[in-house]
Design an enzyme around this catalytic site. Structure first.
Site, PDB file in Angstrom:
ATOM      1  N   HIS B  19       0.621  -3.264   8.416  1.00 28.87           N
ATOM      2  CA  HIS B  19       0.511  -2.859   6.995  1.00 28.87           C
ATOM      3  C   HIS B  19       0.360  -4.071   6.324  1.00 28.87           C
ATOM      4  O   HIS B  19       1.277  -4.977   6.425  1.00 28.87           O
ATOM      5  CB  HIS B  19       1.468  -2.135   6.331  1.00 28.87           C
ATOM      6  N   GLU B  22       2.986  -5.858   3.878  1.00 30.29           N
ATOM      7  CA  GLU B  22       4.311  -6.061   4.337  1.00 30.29           C
ATOM      8  C   GLU B  22       4.455  -7.188   4.775  1.00 30.29           C
ATOM      9  O   GLU B  22       4.128  -7.532   6.026  1.00 30.29           O
ATOM     10  CB  GLU B  22       4.743  -4.823   5.366  1.00 30.29           C
ATOM     11  N   HIS B 113       8.051  -4.207   9.994  1.00 29.52           N
ATOM     12  CA  HIS B 113       7.718  -3.606   8.871  1.00 29.52           C
ATOM     13  C   HIS B 113       8.572  -3.848   7.922  1.00 29.52           C
ATOM     14  O   HIS B 113       9.699  -4.207   7.971  1.00 29.52           O
ATOM     15  CB  HIS B 113       7.734  -2.051   9.092  1.00 29.52           C
ATOM     16  N   GLU B 174      12.226  -1.925  10.877  1.00 33.12           N
ATOM     17  CA  GLU B 174      11.766  -1.647   9.106  1.00 33.12           C
ATOM     18  C   GLU B 174      13.043  -2.199   8.525  1.00 33.12           C
ATOM     19  O   GLU B 174      14.212  -1.607   8.660  1.00 33.12           O
ATOM     20  CB  GLU B 174      11.821  -0.128   9.465  1.00 33.12           C
TER      21      GLU B 174
END
Lengths: 307, 307
Positions: B19, B22, B113, B174
């Site tokens: 992404h 990010e 992430h 994450e």
């Protein structure tokens, strides 16, 4: 000493979505439109979603930053096929809420913004204005659970590039930290309270109340600092953990400001100043890691309605 | 009981920018490439910027979410003129790091992430895997200053749509809260530490150490909850202040979950579950206000290298 007098503030505009991914203003404006808020006591209220295309895309802007398009020069530039969407939109907004600098302009324009910086609630002014500083003083006296600060950008009105400069009076309400594209209940409620308090103040002012003068502090923007970058323009350091989230904490010479990816600390050089907009998302492309301000105290005169 | 044996984990890939907004993974991968990290002891390391076009644009994706493109079906779909950029890119990545499910695939794929949710450091797994749960247990034992959690999405491998499913083993790291488009030093250092600890663990594993079994907890995704919306699909409520920032705090029936713009509270209904990804920016468009999980305890076997 006699109070300074101002004409009634009867026509107010509240705008949101000037940056389409700063969601507090988008949702406050939408809710006010849903509730059909257009008149509160002595004040008519116009609500505006300033950049609808950017709001639909949940981006700051489509072609160029709308909130840099309200200088006299850009507002009077001829529209051609290659004029960016936001410059056209600025001229539309100026026709609806201005024209800037004219008698027809709304009396007060409040533009709602968010920042990823830990700035709490700030009122941002283009230039000194006793009436809006009185509104600031009032909001500060009522919202005691959080710091409420004033920032002055200190630009001549013709060069002022923000939407709020279209009104006879104006300020931005800037609240953070909130990520772009995210809506937080606490920040929504904070901004809604500040808007409601402004409208309450206007009722009292328009009804003839005298507001006593006094001292207020404001942060006067002095300069900005970019990230360390490599020859390709890529950043090579990040805001230092000791500066991150510490907006408005006095920065002294030698205090750490950046931490490079290879682990070196970069320290602040030069005079003592107050950092703000520390690690604001939208400013990476503008080459601003943080702004620096002086803090000054202003003595406000008492004010009341001109009768 | 004899330890469960696994082959050596010799080829590792670390990817960031799956992404593009990010930023932790983007900058960790860039820094590893700058430092020319390609071999650490017994482990070869491939670093990949997964979605370079989205990274340049600082957006999650250009045409479609890359991290939903790694199912067997999409990886084997024919490419046509109308195939979105990210689906082409997924097939390129699969050729470079996979093919998924084959002997040629990298032994371990770690995809980096960020989330706007207050989730701390999480390792996200597509499915149960003793080896990666041992890595999780090791990271948790070393990073004691913050909660380190495991989340299991519990999908069959062929339907697993995330990049890490291309590796023989894989997980996403994450970390949040961090706004999209912003890089925080604390989160950069957290993720860098987790990557380094993983590589340290692999050295010990490849050298023949036995890792003792034991109990670990993991959150097993159960369902997701959307925002209340009006008939046009516009959200009519925001995450309740009592739920905001309280990821992984058990949600009981009757606990507030949403606050509507008109001031009404919506309460949680149904069974006790643990919320996560609360108010994640990218999930507004996916119609997810938060996910809910069960918490389960797993008994890991001891493991060691197959010799």
């Amino acid at each position: 000493m006699e109070p300074t007098c101002f004409p009634a503030v009867s026509r107010v505009a509240v705008s949101g979505g000037t940056h389409g991914n700063e969601l507090t203003g988008v949702y406050i404006v939408r809710e006010m439109q849903k509730q059909e808020v257009d008149k509160v006591g002595s004040v008519s209220v116009t609500t505006v979603l300033a950049n609808p295309r950017a709001t639909d895309a949940c981006r700051r802007y489509i072609e160029t930053d709308l909130n840099r398009c309200f200088t006299n020069a850009l507002l009077s530039a001829p529209i051609t096929d290659s004029t960016p969407y936001e410059m056209r939109r600025a001229q539309e907004l100026n026709a609806q809420l201005g024209p800037k600098g004219s008698e027809k302009a709304v009396d007060l324009l409040i533009d709602l913004h968010n920042t990823t910086a830990n700035m709490g609630l700030c009122l941002i002014f283009d230039s000194l204005d006793w009436l809006t500083l009185h509104i600031y003083k009032y909001i500060q006296s009522k919202m005691t659970k959080m710091p409420v600060r004033a920032i002055q950008l200190n630009k001549p009105r013709s060069d002022a590039y923000c939407l709020e400069s279209v009104g006879k009076h104006g300020f931005a309400i800037e609240v953070g930290p909130q990520p772009n594209g995210v809506l937080r209940a606490d920040i929504y409620n904070t901004v809604k309270t500040a808007v409601d308090l402004t409208i309450t103040w206007l009722q009292e002012f328009n009804s003839g109340c005298t507001f006593e003068g006094g001292e207020v502090e404001a942060y006067i923007a002095a300069k900005s600092v970019d990230y360390p970058r490599d020859p390709d323009g890529k950043i090579t350091a990040v805001i230092h953990p000791k500066l991150q989230d510490n907006d408005f904490k006095l920065l002294q010479p030698g205090d750490p400001v950046f931490l490079s990816f290879s682990g070196e600390t970069v320290n602040h050089e030069g005079e003592e100043l107050y950092p703000f907009f520390v690690n604001e998302c939208a400013y990476y492309e503008k080459k601003i890691a943080f702004h620096l301000a002086r803090r000054e105290t202003f003595t406000l005169p008492s004010i009341r309605l001109r009768t």
